[in-house]
Design a protein around this motif. Structure first.
Motif, short mmCIF file in Angstrom:
data_model
loop_
_atom_site.label_atom_id
_atom_site.label_comp_id
_atom_site.label_asym_id
_atom_site.label_seq_id
_atom_site.Cartn_x
_atom_site.Cartn_y
_atom_site.Cartn_z
N GLU A 151 70.77 5.56 31.69
CA GLU A 151 70.80 4.14 32.09
C GLU A 151 69.40 3.59 32.31
OE1 GLU A 151 73.28 2.44 31.78
OE2 GLU A 151 74.90 3.92 31.77
N GLU A 152 68.57 4.40 32.97
CA GLU A 152 67.19 3.94 33.25
C GLU A 152 66.40 3.73 31.96
OE1 GLU A 152 66.23 6.95 36.40
OE2 GLU A 152 64.56 5.55 36.73
N VAL A 153 66.62 4.62 31.00
CA VAL A 153 65.91 4.49 29.71
C VAL A 153 66.28 3.16 29.06
CG1 VAL A 153 65.67 5.42 27.38
CG2 VAL A 153 65.64 6.97 29.33
N TYR A 154 67.59 2.84 29.09
CA TYR A 154 68.04 1.55 28.54
C TYR A 154 67.42 0.40 29.33
CZ TYR A 154 71.90 3.41 25.63
OH TYR A 154 72.64 4.03 24.67
N ALA A 155 67.55 0.48 30.65
CA ALA A 155 67.13 -0.62 31.51
C ALA A 155 65.62 -0.89 31.37
CB ALA A 155 67.48 -0.30 32.97
N LYS A 156 64.84 0.16 31.23
CA LYS A 156 63.39 -0.01 31.17
C LYS A 156 62.90 -0.21 29.73
CE LYS A 156 61.98 2.20 35.43
NZ LYS A 156 62.99 2.97 36.15
N GLY A 157 63.82 -0.11 28.79
CA GLY A 157 63.44 -0.32 27.39
C GLY A 157 62.48 0.75 26.88
N LEU A 158 62.62 1.99 27.39
CA LEU A 158 61.72 3.07 26.96
C LEU A 158 62.19 3.64 25.62
CD1 LEU A 158 61.50 4.88 30.40
CD2 LEU A 158 59.77 3.40 29.38
N GLU A 159 61.24 4.13 24.86
CA GLU A 159 61.59 4.70 23.56
C GLU A 159 61.63 6.21 23.63
OE1 GLU A 159 59.75 3.60 19.83
OE2 GLU A 159 59.80 1.50 20.52
N VAL A 160 62.80 6.77 23.44
CA VAL A 160 62.96 8.22 23.47
C VAL A 160 63.33 8.70 22.06
CG1 VAL A 160 64.27 10.12 24.47
CG2 VAL A 160 63.71 8.13 25.86
N MET A 161 64.35 8.07 21.54
CA MET A 161 64.82 8.29 20.16
C MET A 161 65.26 6.91 19.68
SD MET A 161 67.35 11.53 20.47
CE MET A 161 66.77 13.21 20.55
N ASP A 162 65.62 6.79 18.42
CA ASP A 162 66.16 5.50 18.01
C ASP A 162 67.52 5.33 18.69
OD1 ASP A 162 68.42 6.11 15.82
OD2 ASP A 162 66.77 7.55 15.62
N MET A 163 67.99 4.11 18.76
CA MET A 163 69.18 3.79 19.55
C MET A 163 70.44 4.52 19.07
SD MET A 163 69.16 2.31 22.27
CE MET A 163 67.67 2.04 23.18
N THR A 164 70.57 4.69 17.77
CA THR A 164 71.76 5.39 17.25
C THR A 164 71.80 6.81 17.81
OG1 THR A 164 71.45 4.14 15.22
CG2 THR A 164 73.03 5.94 15.13
N ALA A 165 70.67 7.50 17.71
CA ALA A 165 70.59 8.88 18.19
C ALA A 165 70.78 8.92 19.71
CB ALA A 165 69.24 9.49 17.81
N PHE A 166 70.12 8.01 20.40
CA PHE A 166 70.15 8.02 21.86
C PHE A 166 71.56 7.75 22.38
CE2 PHE A 166 69.33 6.25 26.09
CZ PHE A 166 68.55 7.27 26.60
N THR A 167 72.23 6.77 21.77
CA THR A 167 73.59 6.43 22.19
C THR A 167 74.55 7.59 21.92
OG1 THR A 167 73.09 4.13 21.69
CG2 THR A 167 75.41 4.69 21.93
N LEU A 168 74.34 8.26 20.81
CA LEU A 168 75.17 9.42 20.48
C LEU A 168 75.03 10.50 21.57
CD1 LEU A 168 76.99 9.87 18.02
CD2 LEU A 168 75.07 10.95 16.86
N CYS A 169 73.82 10.71 22.01
CA CYS A 169 73.60 11.68 23.10
C CYS A 169 74.31 11.23 24.37
CB CYS A 169 72.10 11.81 23.42
SG CYS A 169 71.20 12.75 22.21
N LYS A 170 74.12 9.97 24.70
CA LYS A 170 74.71 9.45 25.94
C LYS A 170 76.23 9.57 25.91
CE LYS A 170 74.81 5.38 28.91
NZ LYS A 170 76.23 5.03 28.86
N GLU A 171 76.82 9.12 24.82
CA GLU A 171 78.29 9.11 24.76
C GLU A 171 78.88 10.52 24.75
OE1 GLU A 171 79.26 6.59 21.47
OE2 GLU A 171 78.97 4.78 22.68
#
Ligand code: GTP
Length: 235
Positions: free
Chosen positions: A184-204
């Motif tokens: 959630e913090e990564v989303y909220a702060k707009g930090l770049e960890v992976m591209d959104m598709t990859a990141f969301t897949l991890c989160k879900e």
């Protein structure tokens, strides 16, 4: 051991070492030794590598090439890198299997999830080449997808930076590194960890991510032993 099965994601650029293009054999050997170290500790290791040191689909598109065409060329570049790592690992005495998302039966196995899992159980390092086999997806997404499929405990993203910072540490001297951070913090702060598709897949799929410096010898082993290295993205 903190983790028993991991998916290690390496960027293609990291294989260049100090070169401008292609593969630096010394760097490759260094990675192979670090992977060997944890494999010998009993950790089941799967690897996904990018292809940016050889070919970048997006840049090809900027040069006028069809995006899909460029993406497939990029996937082939990941197979070249995967073969290079396979060779380095076997030279170091590590048993490996290479599976490709695009069939190339003369040089590697096709991706078969259940076979990949059996290889891991036999302590073979499994390298997944050709990304997801589909255009419009990054190798970060491929890494995440494969990690979920093989039920890895964690995705380790080996980069040049030693974790996730509050701002770009190369531009902002006051940037601080997170030891852990939530999705959630990564989303909220707009930090770049992976591209959104990859990141969301991890989160879900509740798959934690560790971003760490792969060029620092011993880091991979430390992570396996539960030491705090890089940044852990968790819930
Ligand atoms: P198990 O016998 O199930 O433990 O696994 P294995 O990988 O040793 O068995 P297999 O007989 O499938 O593979 C023997 C060797 O052939 C390994 O090095 C595989 O990577 C390789 N191999 C298997 N399938 C293919 C394929 O479709 N193409 C290529 N090029 N190599 C393959």
């Amino acid at each position: 051991m903190k983790y028993t099965r991991i998916l290690l994601k390496l960027s293609g650029e990291s294989l260049m070492g100090n070169k401008q293009f292609g593969i630096d054999n010394e760097r490759l050997a260094l990675y192979a030794l670090q992977i060997k170290e944890i494999s010998e500790m009993g950790v089941e290791v799967a690897v996904v590598i990018g292809g940016g040191n050889i070919f970048r689909g997006i840049q090809a598109e900027e040069g006028g090439m069809d995006r899909v065409h460029g993406d497939y060329m990029g996937m082939l570049a990941t197979v070249i890198n995967s073969m290079a790592l396979q060779s380095a690992l076997e030279k170091a005495g590590v048993e490996t299997r290479l599976q490709s998302a695009i069939k190339m039966e003369q040089i590697c196995e096709p991706f078969i999830r259940r076979k990949a899992v059996r290889h891991l159980e036999k302590n073979r390092v499994v390298i997944f080449g050709a990304g997801t086999g589909n255009p419009y997806f990054t190798t970060d997404t491929a890494a995440t997808l494969r990690a979920i499929e093989i039920e890895a405990d964690v995705v380790l993203k080996g980069t040049r930076v030693d974790g996730i910072y509050s701002a770009d540490p190369e531009k902002d001297k006051s940037a601080t590194k997170y030891a852990t951070i939530s999705f959630e913090e990564v989303y909220a702060k707009g930090l770049e960890v992976m591209d959104m598709t990859a990141f969301t897949l991890c989160k879900e799929n509740k798959l934690p991510i560790i971003v760490f410096d792969m060029n620092k010898e011993g880091n991979l082993k430390k992570i396996m032993l539960g030491e705090q290295v890089g940044t852990l993205v968790e819930f």
